[in-house]
Scaffold this motif. Structure first.
Motif, PDB file in Angstrom:
ATOM      1  N   ALA A   1       0.834  -1.204   0.000  1.00 47.55           N
ATOM      2  CA  ALA A   1       0.000   0.000   0.000  1.00 47.55           C
ATOM      3  C   ALA A   1       0.870   1.257   0.000  1.00 47.55           C
ATOM      4  O   ALA A   1       0.616   2.195  -0.764  1.00 47.55           O
ATOM      5  N   PHE A   2       1.918   1.271   0.831  1.00 46.48           N
ATOM      6  CA  PHE A   2       2.792   2.442   0.883  1.00 46.48           C
ATOM      7  C   PHE A   2       3.514   2.624  -0.456  1.00 46.48           C
ATOM      8  O   PHE A   2       3.768   3.758  -0.877  1.00 46.48           O
ATOM      9  N   GLY A   3       3.840   1.515  -1.106  1.00 49.54           N
ATOM     10  CA  GLY A   3       4.454   1.603  -2.431  1.00 49.54           C
ATOM     11  C   GLY A   3       3.526   2.277  -3.423  1.00 49.54           C
ATOM     12  O   GLY A   3       3.941   3.134  -4.213  1.00 49.54           O
ATOM     13  N   ILE A   4       2.240   1.906  -3.371  1.00 51.32           N
ATOM     14  CA  ILE A   4       1.269   2.496  -4.293  1.00 51.32           C
ATOM     15  C   ILE A   4       1.092   3.990  -4.009  1.00 51.32           C
ATOM     16  O   ILE A   4       0.870   4.781  -4.925  1.00 51.32           O
ATOM     17  N   VAL A   5       1.215   4.390  -2.723  1.00 57.99           N
ATOM     18  CA  VAL A   5       1.125   5.822  -2.385  1.00 57.99           C
ATOM     19  C   VAL A   5       2.175   6.601  -3.180  1.00 57.99           C
ATOM     20  O   VAL A   5       1.876   7.629  -3.792  1.00 57.99           O
ATOM     21  N   ALA A   6       3.412   6.072  -3.184  1.00 54.94           N
ATOM     22  CA  ALA A   6       4.489   6.767  -3.885  1.00 54.94           C
ATOM     23  C   ALA A   6       4.244   6.783  -5.389  1.00 54.94           C
ATOM     24  O   ALA A   6       4.410   7.812  -6.051  1.00 54.94           O
ATOM     25  N   ILE A   7       3.839   5.638  -5.943  1.00 55.75           N
ATOM     26  CA  ILE A   7       3.632   5.545  -7.396  1.00 55.75           C
ATOM     27  C   ILE A   7       2.503   6.473  -7.831  1.00 55.75           C
ATOM     28  O   ILE A   7       2.632   7.210  -8.821  1.00 55.75           O
ATOM     29  N   SER A   8       1.407   6.483  -7.066  1.00 58.53           N
ATOM     30  CA  SER A   8       0.300   7.359  -7.458  1.00 58.53           C
ATOM     31  C   SER A   8       0.693   8.825  -7.276  1.00 58.53           C
ATOM     32  O   SER A   8       0.211   9.688  -8.017  1.00 58.53           O
ATOM     33  N   GLY A   9       1.589   9.091  -6.306  1.00 55.49           N
ATOM     34  CA  GLY A   9       2.090  10.457  -6.147  1.00 55.49           C
ATOM     35  C   GLY A   9       2.852  10.910  -7.382  1.00 55.49           C
ATOM     36  O   GLY A   9       2.667  12.026  -7.880  1.00 55.49           O
ATOM     37  N   ILE A  10       3.703  10.019  -7.910  1.00 57.37           N
ATOM     38  CA  ILE A  10       4.457  10.338  -9.123  1.00 57.37           C
ATOM     39  C   ILE A  10       3.494  10.609 -10.278  1.00 57.37           C
ATOM     40  O   ILE A  10       3.621  11.598 -11.000  1.00 57.37           O
ATOM     41  N   PHE A  11       2.501   9.740 -10.433  1.00 58.17           N
ATOM     42  CA  PHE A  11       1.552   9.915 -11.536  1.00 58.17           C
ATOM     43  C   PHE A  11       0.723  11.186 -11.364  1.00 58.17           C
ATOM     44  O   PHE A  11       0.394  11.846 -12.337  1.00 58.17           O
ATOM     45  N   TYR A  12       0.408  11.530 -10.105  1.00 63.83           N
ATOM     46  CA  TYR A  12      -0.374  12.747  -9.888  1.00 63.83           C
ATOM     47  C   TYR A  12       0.411  13.984 -10.316  1.00 63.83           C
ATOM     48  O   TYR A  12      -0.120  14.873 -10.982  1.00 63.83           O
ATOM     49  N   LEU A  13       1.694  14.024  -9.937  1.00 60.84           N
ATOM     50  CA  LEU A  13       2.505  15.190 -10.295  1.00 60.84           C
ATOM     51  C   LEU A  13       2.819  15.214 -11.788  1.00 60.84           C
ATOM     52  O   LEU A  13       2.974  16.271 -12.391  1.00 60.84           O
ATOM     53  N   TRP A  14       2.907  14.034 -12.365  1.00 62.79           N
ATOM     54  CA  TRP A  14       3.304  13.917 -13.768  1.00 62.79           C
ATOM     55  C   TRP A  14       2.118  14.186 -14.691  1.00 62.79           C
ATOM     56  O   TRP A  14       2.173  15.046 -15.572  1.00 62.79           O
ATOM     57  N   LEU A  15       1.021  13.448 -14.463  1.00 58.51           N
ATOM     58  CA  LEU A  15      -0.122  13.526 -15.373  1.00 58.51           C
ATOM     59  C   LEU A  15      -1.253  14.400 -14.849  1.00 58.51           C
ATOM     60  O   LEU A  15      -2.113  14.817 -15.613  1.00 58.51           O
ATOM     61  N   GLY A  16      -1.261  14.644 -13.538  1.00 57.58           N
ATOM     62  CA  GLY A  16      -2.414  15.321 -12.968  1.00 57.58           C
ATOM     63  C   GLY A  16      -3.585  14.358 -12.895  1.00 57.58           C
ATOM     64  O   GLY A  16      -3.438  13.163 -13.174  1.00 57.58           O
ATOM     65  N   GLY A  17      -4.742  14.863 -12.514  1.00 62.37           N
ATOM     66  CA  GLY A  17      -5.897  13.968 -12.442  1.00 62.37           C
ATOM     67  C   GLY A  17      -6.192  13.561 -11.012  1.00 62.37           C
ATOM     68  O   GLY A  17      -5.341  12.977 -10.345  1.00 62.37           O
ATOM     69  N   GLN A  18      -7.408  13.895 -10.580  1.00 63.03           N
ATOM     70  CA  GLN A  18      -7.816  13.634  -9.206  1.00 63.03           C
ATOM     71  C   GLN A  18      -7.742  12.153  -8.864  1.00 63.03           C
ATOM     72  O   GLN A  18      -7.519  11.761  -7.718  1.00 63.03           O
ATOM     73  N   ILE A  19      -7.899  11.302  -9.871  1.00 65.78           N
ATOM     74  CA  ILE A  19      -7.964   9.861  -9.637  1.00 65.78           C
ATOM     75  C   ILE A  19      -6.692   9.355  -8.948  1.00 65.78           C
ATOM     76  O   ILE A  19      -6.730   8.498  -8.064  1.00 65.78           O
TER      77      ILE A  19
END
Lengths: 235, 224
Positions: free
Chosen positions: A54-72
């Motif tokens: 779960a903590f790994g996914i937090v980091a990965i989704s953080g990268i995608f949020y900063l990179w691509l944007g998107g509330q999801i």
């Protein structure tokens, strides 16, 4: 409310969890040296696996949020931080329950225990940020940065804590591997428990993620409505 | 590079004319050191090396938390942070300038703390203090980087001053462990070789957080 996929996953989780409980308490032989308390191992390890995933996914989704944007991506990161925190707490609690009869202490500053505690504090801070700062794209970016930096910090934490303890004599045998899963039934039980907890993780993720998605959509609709109201007021 | 120099010069000029951050940092560090002496009640003598090292790092972390973040927090007033964000400067350069300013303030504070440490714990001014310097310098840079990164968050959310230690302390753990170990070894009279592994951890920590700040600062500065 729940769709077919969620229902199927819930049923599967229930079945697997039942099997894991049966195997842990009835099927698997009692470990010779530690006795009955060793059975908590079959819950302890899957909890740790879920927390780290779960903590790994937090980091990965953080990268995608900063990179691509998107509330999801933000919703995904938030969901996983919450779930990871629950299971990280369970890891500490089950570990403590096991340590008392085996090591004679509730807590010791062993490298794994210390690392888990630091992780717990790190993501506690992450959740405090989200709880205190509220919802906004700015806070979502802050959270994404914290999630990424925290995960990047983990390897350094692991190395430093391990070195910190090897300087001191190891009083206690800590490696789970040392008491060994000597019986194939033990391996089977662990694998079923891992599958059960992974399914539980997926189920919790799905449910909580859906609720956060709904909340985000609601917030977006509210903003839109406010804009319409403001426009109507101007007329 | 020009942007880096401009922001750093601005911060240093501001500090030289007002000087409140560094003074507060020095005063707070020494106060914490005194609290540590009361709390731990050192007996005096060589056995105190680990205690002295521990006290030094506690003073550095908790004073640094309040002091190192000042360079970013000061920009909140009069919308200066927004002006910085609107300026054509590279975001990474802004971060590095803020980091450099915070490091300079902390160097001054640490110099005062080490001086008081020698007096309070009856240490000697000798090679042992010199051997402690690399660990102290690396720990200081890492902490300044972490504090600068987090200040951009804590300065702009509700109850951010509470969040700062909650986020900073767990993240700083590796450098703290390594720093205390290396300092205790140095004060205890150990050779350089005994500190190698700890200094490597601190270098890794510094590289990680300076790079993270350099890359991610852009995402922290923006507004909505």
């Amino acid at each position: 409310m729940a769709n077919t996929f969620t229902r199927t996953l819930a049923a599967l989780t229930g079945l697997l969890m039942f099997a894991a409980i049966y195997m842990t308490f009835v099927f698997v032989p009692t470990e010779a040296e530690q006795g009955i308390v060793q059975r908590i191992f079959y819950f302890h390890v899957p909890c740790a696996w879920v927390a780290f995933a779960a903590f790994g996914i937090v980091a990965i989704s953080g990268i995608f949020y900063l990179w691509l944007g998107g509330q999801i991506w933000d919703d995904l990161g938030y969901t996983c931080a919450e779930i990871g925190m629950v299971f990280c707490t369970l890891v500490l609690v089950t570990g403590s329950i096991w340590a008392r009869p085996i090591w004679g202490v509730w807590w010791t500053w062993d490298s794994r225990l210390t690392t888990t505690l630091i992780l717990w504090l790190l993501y506690g801070g992450y959740l405090m940020l989200r709880a205190m700062a509220g919802d906004s794209p700015q806070v979502a970016r802050f959270a994404a940065v914290i999630g990424i930096v925290a995960a990047a910090d983990v390897p350094v934490i692991v190395v430093s804590v391990r070195l910190w303890r090897t300087i001191h004599p190891a009083v206690l045998i800590t490696k789970q591997g040392q008491h060994g899963l000597t019986d194939p039934r033990m391996v089977a039980t662990l694998l079923v428990a891992l599958a059960a907890f992974t399914a539980l993780f997926a189920l919790l993720l799905l449910i909580r993620f859906a609720s956060l998605r709904t909340r985000s959509r609601l917030a977006a609709l509210e903003r839109e409505l406010n804009l319409i109201d403001a426009a109507a007021g101007d007329l | 590079m020009a942007g880096f120099v401009a922001v750093l010069r601005k911060d240093l000029t501001l500090e030289l004319r007002g000087g409140e951050s560094t003074l507060a940092l020095v005063a707070l560090s020494i106060l914490i050191l005194i609290v540590m002496v009361f709390a731990l009640n050192p007996a005096g003598g060589a056995a105190d090396a680990p205690i002295a090292a521990g006290a030094l790092w506690v003073a550095m972390i908790f004073a640094g938390m309040a002091g190192a973040a000042r360079t970013v927090l000061a920009e909140r007033d009069n919308g200066c942070l927004r002006a910085l964000y609107l300026s054509p400067l590279d975001r990474g350069a802004i971060f590095l300038a803020k980091l450099a300013a915070a490091s300079i303030f902390m160097v001054v504070a640490e110099a005062a703390v080490v001086l008081m440490l020698v007096l309070f714990f009856n240490l000697d001014f000798d090679l042992r203090l010199v051997r402690m310097l690399p660990a102290l310098a690396l720990g200081l840079i890492g902490f300044a980087a972490l504090a600068t990164l987090l200040a951009a968050i804590s300065g702009r959310v509700h109850a951010g001053d509470l969040l700062m230690p909650l986020l900073a302390v767990p993240m700083y753990v590796p450098a703290l462990i390594a720093g205390v170990k290396a300092s205790a070894a140095a004060l205890g009279g150990a050779q350089w070789s005994a500190m190698g592994q700890w200094l490597r951890i601190m270098i890794a920590f510094d590289v990680l957080f300076v790079a993270a700040g350099f890359i991610l600062f852009e995402h922290l500065l923006g507004e909505d």
